[in-house]
Design a protein around this motif. Structure first.
Motif, mmCIF file in Angstrom:
data_model
loop_
_atom_site.group_PDB
_atom_site.id
_atom_site.type_symbol
_atom_site.label_atom_id
_atom_site.label_comp_id
_atom_site.label_asym_id
_atom_site.label_seq_id
_atom_site.Cartn_x
_atom_site.Cartn_y
_atom_site.Cartn_z
ATOM 1 N N ALA A 39 0.829 -1.212 0.000
ATOM 2 C CA ALA A 39 0.000 0.000 0.000
ATOM 3 C C ALA A 39 0.861 1.259 0.000
ATOM 4 O O ALA A 39 0.585 2.217 -0.746
ATOM 5 C CB ALA A 39 -0.924 -0.005 1.217
ATOM 6 N N LEU A 40 1.901 1.276 0.811
ATOM 7 C CA LEU A 40 2.773 2.450 0.868
ATOM 8 C C LEU A 40 3.553 2.620 -0.436
ATOM 9 O O LEU A 40 3.764 3.747 -0.899
ATOM 10 C CB LEU A 40 3.733 2.330 2.056
ATOM 11 C CG LEU A 40 3.095 2.548 3.433
ATOM 12 C CD1 LEU A 40 4.075 2.190 4.538
ATOM 13 C CD2 LEU A 40 2.621 3.982 3.588
ATOM 14 N N SER A 41 3.971 1.520 -1.033
ATOM 15 C CA SER A 41 4.678 1.593 -2.315
ATOM 16 C C SER A 41 3.788 2.237 -3.375
ATOM 17 O O SER A 41 4.241 3.076 -4.167
ATOM 18 C CB SER A 41 5.108 0.199 -2.773
ATOM 19 O OG SER A 41 6.025 -0.374 -1.866
ATOM 20 N N VAL A 135 13.537 8.517 9.655
ATOM 21 C CA VAL A 135 13.263 7.112 9.980
ATOM 22 C C VAL A 135 11.865 6.949 10.573
ATOM 23 O O VAL A 135 11.446 7.726 11.434
ATOM 24 C CB VAL A 135 14.302 6.559 10.987
ATOM 25 C CG1 VAL A 135 14.023 5.087 11.282
ATOM 26 C CG2 VAL A 135 15.731 6.747 10.469
ATOM 27 N N ILE A 136 11.148 5.944 10.090
ATOM 28 C CA ILE A 136 9.873 5.527 10.683
ATOM 29 C C ILE A 136 9.999 4.058 11.076
ATOM 30 O O ILE A 136 10.470 3.236 10.288
ATOM 31 C CB ILE A 136 8.692 5.666 9.704
ATOM 32 C CG1 ILE A 136 8.517 7.109 9.229
ATOM 33 C CG2 ILE A 136 7.392 5.183 10.363
ATOM 34 C CD1 ILE A 136 7.409 7.272 8.197
ATOM 35 N N VAL A 137 9.582 3.744 12.289
ATOM 36 C CA VAL A 137 9.554 2.355 12.758
ATOM 37 C C VAL A 137 8.105 1.940 12.965
ATOM 38 O O VAL A 137 7.392 2.540 13.776
ATOM 39 C CB VAL A 137 10.329 2.189 14.076
ATOM 40 C CG1 VAL A 137 10.184 0.758 14.596
ATOM 41 C CG2 VAL A 137 11.795 2.547 13.889
ATOM 42 N N PHE A 138 7.675 0.936 12.209
ATOM 43 C CA PHE A 138 6.367 0.331 12.436
ATOM 44 C C PHE A 138 6.606 -0.973 13.198
ATOM 45 O O PHE A 138 7.114 -1.947 12.643
ATOM 46 C CB PHE A 138 5.639 0.080 11.114
ATOM 47 C CG PHE A 138 5.185 1.343 10.440
ATOM 48 C CD1 PHE A 138 4.420 2.275 11.121
ATOM 49 C CD2 PHE A 138 5.526 1.605 9.124
ATOM 50 C CE1 PHE A 138 3.988 3.449 10.501
ATOM 51 C CE2 PHE A 138 5.107 2.778 8.493
ATOM 52 C CZ PHE A 138 4.334 3.700 9.186
ATOM 53 N N LEU A 200 3.383 1.648 17.250
ATOM 54 C CA LEU A 200 3.063 0.263 17.572
ATOM 55 C C LEU A 200 1.847 -0.147 16.750
ATOM 56 O O LEU A 200 0.819 0.533 16.768
ATOM 57 C CB LEU A 200 2.769 0.127 19.069
ATOM 58 C CG LEU A 200 2.372 -1.255 19.568
ATOM 59 C CD1 LEU A 200 3.474 -2.277 19.319
ATOM 60 C CD2 LEU A 200 2.014 -1.197 21.052
ATOM 61 N N VAL A 201 1.962 -1.256 16.023
ATOM 62 C CA VAL A 201 0.919 -1.673 15.094
ATOM 63 C C VAL A 201 0.386 -3.046 15.491
ATOM 64 O O VAL A 201 1.148 -4.009 15.619
ATOM 65 C CB VAL A 201 1.447 -1.715 13.645
ATOM 66 C CG1 VAL A 201 0.331 -2.114 12.689
ATOM 67 C CG2 VAL A 201 2.047 -0.371 13.247
ATOM 68 N N ASP A 202 -0.929 -3.122 15.678
ATOM 69 C CA ASP A 202 -1.620 -4.365 16.016
ATOM 70 C C ASP A 202 -2.098 -5.014 14.714
ATOM 71 O O ASP A 202 -2.795 -4.372 13.917
ATOM 72 C CB ASP A 202 -2.802 -4.032 16.931
ATOM 73 C CG ASP A 202 -3.534 -5.252 17.439
ATOM 74 O OD1 ASP A 202 -3.767 -6.191 16.653
ATOM 75 O OD2 ASP A 202 -3.912 -5.266 18.632
ATOM 76 N N LEU A 211 -1.081 4.230 7.360
ATOM 77 C CA LEU A 211 -0.975 5.036 6.150
ATOM 78 C C LEU A 211 -1.031 6.522 6.480
ATOM 79 O O LEU A 211 -0.286 7.326 5.903
ATOM 80 C CB LEU A 211 -2.092 4.661 5.173
ATOM 81 C CG LEU A 211 -2.104 3.193 4.718
ATOM 82 C CD1 LEU A 211 -3.260 2.942 3.755
ATOM 83 C CD2 LEU A 211 -0.784 2.813 4.061
ATOM 84 N N LEU A 212 -1.888 6.892 7.429
ATOM 85 C CA LEU A 212 -1.972 8.290 7.845
ATOM 86 C C LEU A 212 -0.667 8.741 8.489
ATOM 87 O O LEU A 212 -0.201 9.860 8.250
ATOM 88 C CB LEU A 212 -3.143 8.477 8.822
ATOM 89 C CG LEU A 212 -3.357 9.901 9.355
ATOM 90 C CD1 LEU A 212 -3.652 10.853 8.205
ATOM 91 C CD2 LEU A 212 -4.492 9.931 10.375
#
Length: 223
Positions: A39-41, A135-138, A200-202, A211-212
């Motif tokens: 989705a991000l791509s 940097v973004i960490v998911f 933090l992603v569940d 995405l936001l």
């Protein structure tokens, strides 16, 4: 060529180690992360940014350098489709290798359960910041990993080492949750201190929050 030189270059770092194969419901952590990467791509290529993909476990398995052509999405999707979870993880080693490999300032997005030595992982993330990357960490976790809401006695096996532990979940749930909270809070605190975006992603939740989070970060970076 002008677009390649002026638009943002993003690197998606996808953890494909064995622990990412865990799931307590429909999607494993790796499957969920792969959908996010896809989705991000799509979003990045739509706004003419360059996107690249790195898959890794204990070492780098795939390196697709950033491109901004829309047809690149097909190649990324093919690579995601064939990526499977296996081997032990070594997040820090991949982060350090990529930090040395990427010379032009860009956006680094890590998708991982971060089940590795937290101090070593943070060292790798700070390496990117030292090189002036954003940097973004998911942080991808299954709800059972966070809350340990198992109802029956069982044998729990480490997906990377094979170590087993027979236990009564209710007996250790309280201490387990405290340990996970310390683990998560360490990353939250250290990422904040080093100006690294952390979320933090569940894996049971919709993708919209992730995405936001990216879109807000992209707007802040400009370009």
């Amino acid at each position: 060529q002008f677009e390649e030189e002026t638009n943002l270059k993003s690197y998606m770092l996808l953890d494909s180690s064995a622990s990412m194969g865990y799931t307590s419901h429909a999607l494993s952590k790796l499957e969920y992360s792969s959908y996010l990467v896809a989705a991000l791509s799509y979003l990045m290529l739509k706004q003419r940014d360059s996107v690249g993909l790195v898959t890794f476990d204990e070492k780098i398995r795939t390196f697709m350098p950033p491109r901004s052509v829309k047809s690149y999405l097909t190649l990324i999707l093919k690579e995601l489709h064939k990526t499977t979870s296996h081997e032990r993880t070594n997040v820090a080693a991949t982060l350090h290798q990529m930090a040395e490999r990427i010379h032009r300032r860009g956006l680094i997005i890590l998708f991982s359960d971060l089940l590795d030595d937290p101090q070593k992982v943070m060292s790798g993330l700070k390496h990117f910041r030292h090189k002036k990357h954003e940097v973004i960490v998911f942080h991808i976790l299954d709800p059972m990993e966070r809350f340990f809401d198992f109802k029956q006695d069982g044998v729990f096996e480490d997906m990377e080492t094979g170590d087993r532990l027979a236990t009564q979940p209710w007996h250790i749930r309280g201490e387990y949750r405290k340990s996970v909270a310390r683990f998560v809070n360490y990353y939250k605190r250290e990422c904040l201190a080093n100006r690294i975006d952390y979320l933090l992603v569940d894996t049971t939740k919709d993708f919209d929050r992730v995405l936001l989070h990216y879109l807000i970060k992209r707007k802040r970076i400009g370009g």
